[in-house]
Design a protein around this motif. Structure first.
Motif, PDB file in Angstrom:
ATOM      1  N   LEU A  98     -65.246  10.013  27.567  1.00 16.98           N
ATOM      2  CA  LEU A  98     -65.912  10.413  28.814  1.00 16.98           C
ATOM      3  C   LEU A  98     -64.997  11.170  29.767  1.00 16.98           C
ATOM      4  O   LEU A  98     -65.480  11.790  30.709  1.00 16.98           O
ATOM      5  CB  LEU A  98     -66.487   9.177  29.514  1.00 16.98           C
ATOM      6  N   LYS A  99     -63.701  11.147  29.515  1.00 13.75           N
ATOM      7  CA  LYS A  99     -62.779  11.879  30.386  1.00 13.75           C
ATOM      8  C   LYS A  99     -63.046  13.379  30.369  1.00 13.75           C
ATOM      9  O   LYS A  99     -62.719  14.076  31.321  1.00 13.75           O
ATOM     10  CB  LYS A  99     -61.327  11.591  30.005  1.00 13.75           C
ATOM     11  N   VAL A 100     -63.642  13.891  29.309  1.00 13.09           N
ATOM     12  CA  VAL A 100     -63.968  15.308  29.253  1.00 13.09           C
ATOM     13  C   VAL A 100     -64.967  15.670  30.354  1.00 13.09           C
ATOM     14  O   VAL A 100     -64.935  16.779  30.882  1.00 13.09           O
ATOM     15  CB  VAL A 100     -64.488  15.713  27.849  1.00 13.09           C
ATOM     16  N   LEU A 101     -65.834  14.737  30.738  1.00 10.27           N
ATOM     17  CA  LEU A 101     -66.806  14.994  31.803  1.00 10.27           C
ATOM     18  C   LEU A 101     -66.172  14.870  33.180  1.00 10.27           C
ATOM     19  O   LEU A 101     -66.576  15.566  34.112  1.00 10.27           O
ATOM     20  CB  LEU A 101     -67.989  14.041  31.678  1.00 10.27           C
ATOM     21  N   GLU A 102     -65.187  14.007  33.331  1.00  9.81           N
ATOM     22  CA  GLU A 102     -64.509  13.861  34.613  1.00  9.81           C
ATOM     23  C   GLU A 102     -63.699  15.104  34.944  1.00  9.81           C
ATOM     24  O   GLU A 102     -63.581  15.491  36.095  1.00  9.81           O
ATOM     25  CB  GLU A 102     -63.625  12.624  34.610  1.00  9.81           C
ATOM     26  N   ARG A 103     -63.134  15.747  33.930  1.00  8.16           N
ATOM     27  CA  ARG A 103     -62.366  16.972  34.164  1.00  8.16           C
ATOM     28  C   ARG A 103     -63.248  18.084  34.690  1.00  8.16           C
ATOM     29  O   ARG A 103     -62.811  18.926  35.438  1.00  8.16           O
ATOM     30  CB  ARG A 103     -61.685  17.421  32.878  1.00  8.16           C
ATOM     31  N   LYS A 104     -64.503  18.102  34.281  1.00  5.12           N
ATOM     32  CA  LYS A 104     -65.412  19.134  34.734  1.00  5.12           C
ATOM     33  C   LYS A 104     -65.765  18.956  36.208  1.00  5.12           C
ATOM     34  O   LYS A 104     -66.199  19.872  36.861  1.00  5.12           O
ATOM     35  CB  LYS A 104     -66.691  19.118  33.899  1.00  5.12           C
ATOM     36  N   MET A 105     -65.545  17.749  36.739  1.00  3.59           N
ATOM     37  CA  MET A 105     -65.840  17.477  38.138  1.00  3.59           C
ATOM     38  C   MET A 105     -64.730  17.986  39.059  1.00  3.59           C
ATOM     39  O   MET A 105     -64.970  18.288  40.216  1.00  3.59           O
ATOM     40  CB  MET A 105     -66.023  15.970  38.329  1.00  3.59           C
ATOM     41  N   LEU A 106     -63.515  18.090  38.534  1.00  3.72           N
ATOM     42  CA  LEU A 106     -62.382  18.531  39.333  1.00  3.72           C
ATOM     43  C   LEU A 106     -62.511  20.005  39.682  1.00  3.72           C
ATOM     44  O   LEU A 106     -62.807  20.836  38.824  1.00  3.72           O
ATOM     45  CB  LEU A 106     -61.065  18.284  38.591  1.00  3.72           C
ATOM     46  N   ARG A 107     -62.289  20.321  40.929  1.00  5.35           N
ATOM     47  CA  ARG A 107     -62.360  21.707  41.384  1.00  5.35           C
ATOM     48  C   ARG A 107     -61.130  22.016  42.230  1.00  5.35           C
ATOM     49  O   ARG A 107     -60.616  21.149  42.947  1.00  5.35           O
ATOM     50  CB  ARG A 107     -63.602  21.949  42.222  1.00  5.35           C
ATOM     51  N   VAL A 108     -60.720  23.244  42.214  1.00  4.54           N
ATOM     52  CA  VAL A 108     -59.589  23.668  43.038  1.00  4.54           C
ATOM     53  C   VAL A 108     -60.139  24.070  44.398  1.00  4.54           C
ATOM     54  O   VAL A 108     -61.086  24.854  44.504  1.00  4.54           O
ATOM     55  CB  VAL A 108     -58.853  24.855  42.387  1.00  4.54           C
TER      56      VAL A 108
END
Length: 111
Positions: A98-108
């Motif tokens: 599920l960490k692959v989905l959490e990375r998509k939430m991160l924004r600069v």
């Protein structure tokens, strides 16, 4: 003589257990709070269990989190599948998958 037919249990279904649902719903809650996801659906099938995530109810799912116990000894029984059907991550540990989905939430955030 009365002959009773033996009770046949329905075909077994695959489902998420309490621990797995806790991990999935924790991520789901964070994504709802961030405004990314709005709805979900759970399907318990004969060979797999599917947790589908939607942005809006009437759309196709953004992501599908699937559990395939038949693949437990091979590639891992958990996988995340994108909207286009591409497998984004597969593995034995649900939290790692599920960490692959959490990375998509991160924004600069720019200046």
């Amino acid at each position: 003589m009365n002959m009773q037919t033996p009770f046949r249990s329905p075909d077994p279904q695959v489902s998420f257990d309490r621990r797995e649902l806790g991990v999935i719903l924790s991520l789901y809650g964070r994504m709802v709070a961030a405004g990314e996801w709005r709805d979900y659906g759970i399907s318990c099938l004969r060979r797999s269990a599917v947790f589908s995530v939607f942005r809006r109810t009437a759309e196709h799912p953004l992501y599908r989190i699937e559990k395939h116990p038949d693949l437990r000894n091979r590639q891992g029984m958990y996988c995340v599948i994108g909207m286009d059907g591409q497998i984004l991550k597969r593995g034995h540990d649900l939290a790692q998958v599920l960490k692959v989905l959490e990375r998509k939430m991160l924004r600069v955030i720019g200046d």
